[in-house]
Design a protein around this motif. Structure first.
Motif, short mmCIF file in Angstrom:
data_model
loop_
_atom_site.label_atom_id
_atom_site.label_comp_id
_atom_site.label_asym_id
_atom_site.label_seq_id
_atom_site.Cartn_x
_atom_site.Cartn_y
_atom_site.Cartn_z
N UNK A 86 13.63 -10.43 49.34
CA UNK A 86 13.61 -10.75 51.00
C UNK A 86 14.26 -9.66 51.64
N UNK A 87 13.73 -8.67 51.75
CA UNK A 87 14.40 -7.35 52.14
C UNK A 87 15.19 -7.56 53.54
N UNK A 88 14.29 -8.31 54.27
CA UNK A 88 14.71 -8.38 55.57
C UNK A 88 16.26 -9.33 55.71
N UNK A 89 16.74 -9.76 54.74
CA UNK A 89 18.00 -10.39 54.73
C UNK A 89 19.20 -9.27 54.71
N UNK A 90 20.21 -9.24 55.38
CA UNK A 90 21.10 -8.62 55.72
C UNK A 90 21.99 -8.44 54.55
N UNK A 91 22.19 -7.32 53.68
CA UNK A 91 22.93 -7.23 52.50
C UNK A 91 24.23 -7.69 52.80
N UNK A 92 25.07 -8.11 51.70
CA UNK A 92 26.54 -8.28 51.74
C UNK A 92 27.44 -7.38 50.97
N UNK A 93 28.26 -6.75 51.21
CA UNK A 93 29.28 -6.04 50.87
C UNK A 93 30.51 -6.56 50.48
N UNK A 94 31.22 -6.29 49.24
CA UNK A 94 32.45 -6.67 49.05
C UNK A 94 33.63 -6.03 49.64
N UNK A 95 34.70 -6.49 49.79
CA UNK A 95 35.94 -5.83 50.14
C UNK A 95 36.30 -4.60 49.20
N UNK A 96 36.75 -3.59 49.59
CA UNK A 96 37.05 -2.38 48.64
C UNK A 96 38.08 -2.57 47.81
N UNK A 97 38.25 -2.09 46.46
CA UNK A 97 39.29 -1.90 45.78
C UNK A 97 39.74 -0.33 45.61
N UNK A 98 40.99 -0.28 45.23
CA UNK A 98 41.59 0.93 45.00
C UNK A 98 42.13 1.32 43.80
N UNK A 99 41.79 2.66 43.15
CA UNK A 99 42.49 2.92 41.77
C UNK A 99 42.83 4.37 41.82
N UNK A 100 43.52 4.75 40.82
CA UNK A 100 44.02 6.21 40.91
C UNK A 100 43.75 6.67 39.44
N UNK A 101 43.55 7.95 39.30
CA UNK A 101 43.44 8.56 38.17
C UNK A 101 44.70 9.57 37.97
N UNK A 102 45.44 9.75 37.08
CA UNK A 102 46.51 10.91 37.07
C UNK A 102 46.36 11.11 35.54
N UNK A 103 45.99 12.24 35.24
CA UNK A 103 45.91 12.53 33.81
C UNK A 103 47.19 13.47 33.49
N UNK A 104 48.09 13.90 34.34
CA UNK A 104 49.13 14.64 33.88
C UNK A 104 50.20 14.12 32.95
N UNK A 105 51.05 14.84 32.45
CA UNK A 105 52.14 14.16 31.68
C UNK A 105 53.33 14.28 32.34
N UNK A 106 54.29 13.46 31.97
CA UNK A 106 55.63 13.60 32.43
C UNK A 106 56.51 14.82 32.13
N UNK A 107 57.40 15.17 32.71
CA UNK A 107 58.32 16.34 32.32
C UNK A 107 59.26 15.55 30.98
N UNK A 108 59.25 16.07 30.05
CA UNK A 108 59.94 15.97 28.92
C UNK A 108 61.69 15.88 29.11
N UNK A 109 62.32 14.86 28.56
CA UNK A 109 63.90 14.94 28.96
C UNK A 109 64.47 16.05 28.21
N UNK A 110 65.67 16.47 28.81
CA UNK A 110 66.38 17.46 27.95
C UNK A 110 67.60 16.80 27.27
#
Length: 585
Positions: free
Chosen positions: A172-196
Motif C-alpha cells: 500500500x505505497x500510498x500510505x505515509x511511511x513512519x520513521x522512528x526517533x533517532x538514536x545517537x552513538x560515538x565511535x572512538x578507537x583512540x587509546x588513553x594516555x598511559x600513566x607515568x
C-alpha cells in the motif's frame, strides 16, 4: 492494486446509471473495475451499492480507499488505509560509545523490532539511515528498502552518529511511511594516555599520596620501613578521560604476576610486601588506565584502555647493607649520533663515589638487560675521569666521578624507550653483587637522567654533564676545553659546552727539547664555534720548511688557553692541560 477517490459519489452514480444495461463509462470502468464486476454479476446489488455510496456522510466521501474492496454475503469492506506501527530501535543502544577492541566494529550490525500492520495483505519494508547530525542534514549512509529488521552499517569511523529507521507497507505505497526517533552513538578507537610511574612512599617517612618528591624513586631498595611488617605505597600520575580507573600489575620476586583494580586513586594504599615479614627480592609493577563504561570496576571488552606504563621496580631487602658508596649518577641512553660510537660519543653511564676514600672499580660491570647477559666491563679503555679525555682509569676519587662509555660495544644497549641499569662489583656469573640500579622511562635525544645533586636519591631529567657536577639548566653549564695527543707530533683540542659563543682565540703552549735545552713554544689559532661539542684535530706541533713538516720532539707540558667571544655575552677565558704523559718517541 488501484486506488480511487470518491469525491462526488452522486454524480458518479448518475453517470454510471445512464449507461445502457448499467454499463459504466470507460473512465469508471478503468478506475473502478470492481464495480464493473459487480454490475455484470448482479445489477440489483450494484444499484444498492451505488445508493449506499451516495448516502455516505460528506466527511467519508473524501477518504481514499483501496480497490480490494469485496462483497461477501451482506458485508461490504472498504479496504485498509492504516499506517504500520513505528519500529523500535534495539541495538546499538542510545548514546552508545564504541572503543577500540569492541566486537561490534568487526560486525557493525544495527537491529530493530519489526513493525505491525493491520492490512490483510501488508508487506512491510524498512529503510536505515545514518547522519552526523541530529537533524539529518548530513546523511552519510542510506540503505535500500529492506525486508528484514537489521542492517550492517559502514558508518564505523571515529566520530558521532545518529541513526533512524523508516517503515512502509510495500503493498500500500500510498500510505505515509513512519520513521522512528533517532538514536545517537560515538565511535572512538583512540587509546588513553598511559600513566607515568612516579615512585614510592613508605609509612615511616610520609603518609600523603603523591608527595613531591616521593620517599623512593623507581628502582630503589627498601626494607619497607618496618622489617617486621614491611609496607609501601606505589604512586602514579592521573590520566584524563571519562570514569577513569586503573589496573596495576605486580610481578612478585618468584615471577608470578597478578592484577589489581583501583577506583580513581592514583596510588596504592600502604600494603604489605606479602605475608610478614615480607618476600625479599625484586618487585615489578606497572599501571594502565581504562574508562569503566559500566562502572563495574574491571576492564570489559570494548572499554577504552591505555598501554601499560613502564615498570617501576623496587627491591625489598630486610637486612640492607650500608648505603652503596659507588652509585649510578648520570645515564645518557639516547645520545646524538650513533649509540655505540667511539668515546667520547655514544651512550655512557657516570658513576659517583660517595665515600671519603678513592675506590678502584676495575672489572666492575654495568648491565642494561633484564637477564644480565651483556655486561659492560669497566676498564681504562672505556673510561674518562672527570673531564679528562684520552686517559682512562678505574679509580674514582673521593666524591669524584667516572664516566664509563659504551665505546663500540655491540651488545650492551641503553634502550631509548626505558630500561633498568644495574651496577655490580663483578660479573653476576661470578661473585658480583648488586651495588646500585635505576629504572628510567622514555627518553629524549641528548637528555640524560641524573641524580641531583650528585649522589643524592632524587633523579631528574636535565642536560648531559659527563664528568662534571650535575646541573638542572643549560645556562648553568660552563664551557671547558680538553687537550690531548693525537700522535707523537699532533694534538687534538675539544671544546665542550661552547655553543653560546661564536668564535675563540686559541693558544696552544708546550715545551720541547732542543740541543739538550728546554724550549717553550706557542701556537695560535682563531676558531669558529658551531656546535656544543667541537673538536679541532690534527694540530701539528712543529715547523714547516719548503712544504715539509719538521716535527718537534721531547714535547711535554701541553696546555691550551682559549678566549671565547659572543655577540651578547662577556668574553670567557678557559684553560686546560693534558693529563698523563706524551707518547714516547
Amino acid at each position: 492494486m488501484r486506488i480511487i477517490s470518491l469525491n462526488q459519489p452522486q454524480k458518479l452514480f448518475q453517470s454510471a446509471y445512464r449507461q445502457t444495461e448499467f454499463d459504466f463509462v470507460p473512465s469508471v470502468k478503468k478506475n473502478f473495475p470492481l464495480l464493473t464486476v459487480i454490475q455484470k454479476s448482479n445489477k440489483g446489488l450494484f444499484l444498492f451499492l451505488m445508493m449506499v455510496i451516495a448516502l455516505l456522510p460528506a466527511g467519508w466521501t473524501n477518504a481514499t480507499f483501496y480497490s480490494e474492496a469485496t462483497v461477501g454475503g451482506s458485508e461490504f469492506t472498504t479496504g485498509c488505509w492504516v499506517q504500520p506501527s513505528s519500529p523500535l530501535l534495539v541495538s546499538l543502544p542510545d548514546n552508545a560509545v564504541i572503543h577500540q577492541g569492541n566486537a561490534w566494529l568487526s560486525n557493525p550490525l544495527m537491529t530493530w523490532d519489526a513493525s505491525d500492520t493491520t492490512c490483510p495483505t501488508g508487506q512491510l519494508q524498512y529503510q536505515f539511515r545514518v547522519a552526523t547530525d541530529a537533524g539529518f542534514t548530513n546523511v552519510v549512509e542510506t540503505s535500500g528498502w529492506l525486508n528484514v529488521p537489521q542492517f550492517v552499517t559502514s558508518a564505523t569511523g571515529d566520530g558521532e552518529y545518529y541513526w533512524e529507521v523508516t517503515a512502509r507497507d510495500s503493498a500500500h505505497l500510498n500510505i505515509t511511511p513512519v520513521t522512528t526517533p533517532s538514536r545517537h552513538y560515538t565511535v572512538d578507537s583512540s587509546t588513553l594516555q598511559a600513566p607515568n610511574n612516579l615512585g614510592w612512599n613508605i609509612p615511616t617517612q610520609s603518609v600523603t599520596p603523591n608527595e613531591n618528591p616521593l620517599d623512593l624513586a623507581c628502582g630503589a631498595t627498601t626494607d619497607g620501613g618496618n622489617p617486621a611488617s614491611p609496607t609501601v605505597s606505589h604512586n602514579w600520575s592521573a590520566v584524563s578521560g571519562t570514569n577513569i580507573k586503573y589496573q596495576r600489575e605486580v610481578t612478585y620476586p618468584n615471577g608470578s604476576t597478578i592484577g589489581f583494580f583501583y577506583e580513581t586513586n592514583t596510588y596504592t594504599p600502604f600494603s604489605s610486601f606479602g605475608a610478614p615479614p615480607g618476600i625479599e627480592g625484586l618487585w615489578k609493577t606497572r599501571v594502565k588506565a581504562f574508562e569503566d563504561d559500566n562502572s563495574n570496576g574491571v576492564i570489559d571488552s570494548g572499554e577504552r584502555t591505555s598501554d601499560f606504563s613502564n615498570y617501576c621496580n623496587i627491591t625489598l631487602d630486610l637486612n640492607p647493607a650500608a648505603p652503596a658508596q659507588i652509585v649510578l649518577n648520570e645515564i645518557l641512553p639516547n645520545p646524538q649520533g650513533i649509540d655505540n660510537a667511539a668515546l667520547p660519543f655514544g651512550e655512557w653511564v657516570e658513576l659517583y663515589n660517595r665515600s671519603d676514600s678513592d675506590v678502584n672499580i676495575n672489572n666492575w660491570v654495568i648491565y642494561a638487560d633484564a637477564a644480565n647477559q651483556f655486561p659492560l666491563v669497566i676498564s681504562s679503555a672505556n673510561t674518562f675521569p672527570d673531564v679528562a679525555v684520552g686517559v682512562g682509569t678505574t679509580i674514582i676519587p673521593s666524591h669524584g666521578r667516572l664516566v664509563v662509555y659504551r665505546a663500540g660495544d655491540a651488545n650492551f644497549d641503553l634502550a631509548d624507550s626505558g630500561d633498568t641499569v644495574s651496577l655490580y662489583n663483578g660479573l653476576v656469573s661470578g661473585s658480583g653483587q648488586l651495588q646500585d640500579s635505576h629504572t628510567y622511562g622514555d627518553t629524549r635525544e641528548n637528555k640524560s637522567l641524573t641524580r641531583s645533586p650528585d649522589g643524592a636519591d632524587n633523579w631528574v631529567d636535565p642536560i648531559p654533564s659527563p664528568g662534571r657536577p650535575n646541573v638542572l639548566d643549560e645556562s648553568q653549564l660552563e664551557p671547558f676545553a680538553i687537550i690531548n695527543e693525537q700522535d707523537g707530533h699532533h694534538a687534538v683540542v675539544a671544546l665542550l659546552e661552547g655553543a653560546n659563543y661564536q668564535t675563540a682565540d686559541m693558544v696552544i703552549e708546550y715545551t720541547r727539547k732542543q740541543d739538550g735545552e728546554e724550549v717553550s713554544e706557542a701556537l695560535t689559532k682563531q676558531i669558529s664555534i658551531g656546535e656544543n661539542i667541537q673538536f679541532y684535530n690534527d694540530i701539528f706541533l712543529g715547523s714547516m720548511s719548503s712544504g715539509a713538516e719538521n716535527p718537534h720532539t721531547g714535547i711535554k707540558n701541553l696546555k691550551v688557553h682559549m678566549t671565547l667571544h659572543s655577540n651578547n655575552l662577556p668574553d670567557k677565558t678557559i684553560d686546560a692541560q693534558m693529563n698523563g704523559k706524551w707518547r714516547l718517541e
